[in-house]
Design an enzyme around this catalytic site. Structure first.
Site, PDB file in Angstrom:
ATOM      1  N   VAL A 198       0.849  -1.198   0.000  1.00  0.00           N
ATOM      2  CA  VAL A 198       0.000   0.000   0.000  1.00  0.00           C
ATOM      3  C   VAL A 198       0.885   1.249   0.000  1.00  0.00           C
ATOM      4  O   VAL A 198       0.936   1.995  -0.971  1.00  0.00           O
ATOM      5  CB  VAL A 198      -0.953   0.022   1.214  1.00  0.00           C
ATOM      6  N   CYS A 199       1.588   1.464   1.082  1.00  0.00           N
ATOM      7  CA  CYS A 199       2.330   2.707   1.284  1.00  0.00           C
ATOM      8  C   CYS A 199       3.501   2.860   0.318  1.00  0.00           C
ATOM      9  O   CYS A 199       3.892   3.991  -0.005  1.00  0.00           O
ATOM     10  CB  CYS A 199       2.823   2.787   2.724  1.00  0.00           C
TER      11      CYS A 199
END
Length: 212
Positions: free
Chosen positions: A117-118
């Protein structure tokens, strides 16, 4: 003809992006041992500082469950942290994107927690806008191996360069005769088993110097 994608990393063409290395998220990482991840994060940040590479550090919900940025990072790169208003994809944060753009550099050395995600989302977004992204997967982490591997495949398919912090260091260093060559060798030695090699070399050099 050479372009930004085929050029190698140098201290003058890269920027480091550290995304959401927050204590709450770090506690969820299971695809790499905590002590190894911490060494890798420290190696990557110290590499950037030693080479004089500018950096941008960002956090998501730092006052909530994700927690503050790991102090190891702020101790090396400084206390400036871009606390996003709510964007999950850091590239959608005007402040974070502006910090990258302000460097004038098109190569982004990027790491994030969590990998899928990040790291994944801003890596894809930056590549789509013409940036050359180096995703440092061993200074990133996520829930399990399968999740990490899926993120790596998706990034590779999009043109992100999946790499490790030691490889990035060697690419930036380029030549032991570089002014930052031996300091970068010391960074590598301080955070990997290469330290044994480096220590032996320094001891030998000290003996030679004392004999002269």
């Amino acid at each position: 003809m050479s372009d930004k994608f085929s050029e190698f990393l140098t201290p003058d063409n890269a920027v480091l992006a550290m995304i959401d290395h927050q204590t709450g998220l770090l506690a969820s990482v299971r695809d790499i041992q905590p002590e190894t991840l911490r060494k890798n994060i420290n190696g990557l940040t110290n590499m950037a500082k030693t080479a004089g590479i500018p950096s941008a550090v960002t956090a998501s919900l730092s006052e909530g469950p994700n927690g503050p940025i790991l102090s190891d990072i702020t101790n090396v790169l400084g206390d400036t942290v871009i606390n996003r208003a709510g964007e999950i994809n850091a590239w959608k944060s005007p402040e974070f994107k502006a910090a990258i753009e302000a460097t004038g550099r098109k190569k982004i050395i990027m790491a994030g927690i969590v990998t899928d995600v990040c790291l994944l989302f801003p890596a894809l977004s930056a590549v789509a806008e013409g940036y050359d992204v180096y995703a440092v997967v061993d200074a990133s982490g996520t829930w399990d191996d399968a999740t990490r591997d899926a993120a790596m495949l998706r990034m590779s398919q999009a043109g992100v360069k999946v790499t490790t912090w030691g490889s990035v260091l060697a690419e930036v260093m380029d030549d032991w005769r570089n002014p930052v060559g031996y300091p970068l060798g010391g960074v590598l030695g301080g955070h990997t088993a290469y330290g044994l090699v480096y220590e032996s070399y320094l001891a030998q050099q000290a003996q030679q110097d004392s004999a002269e």
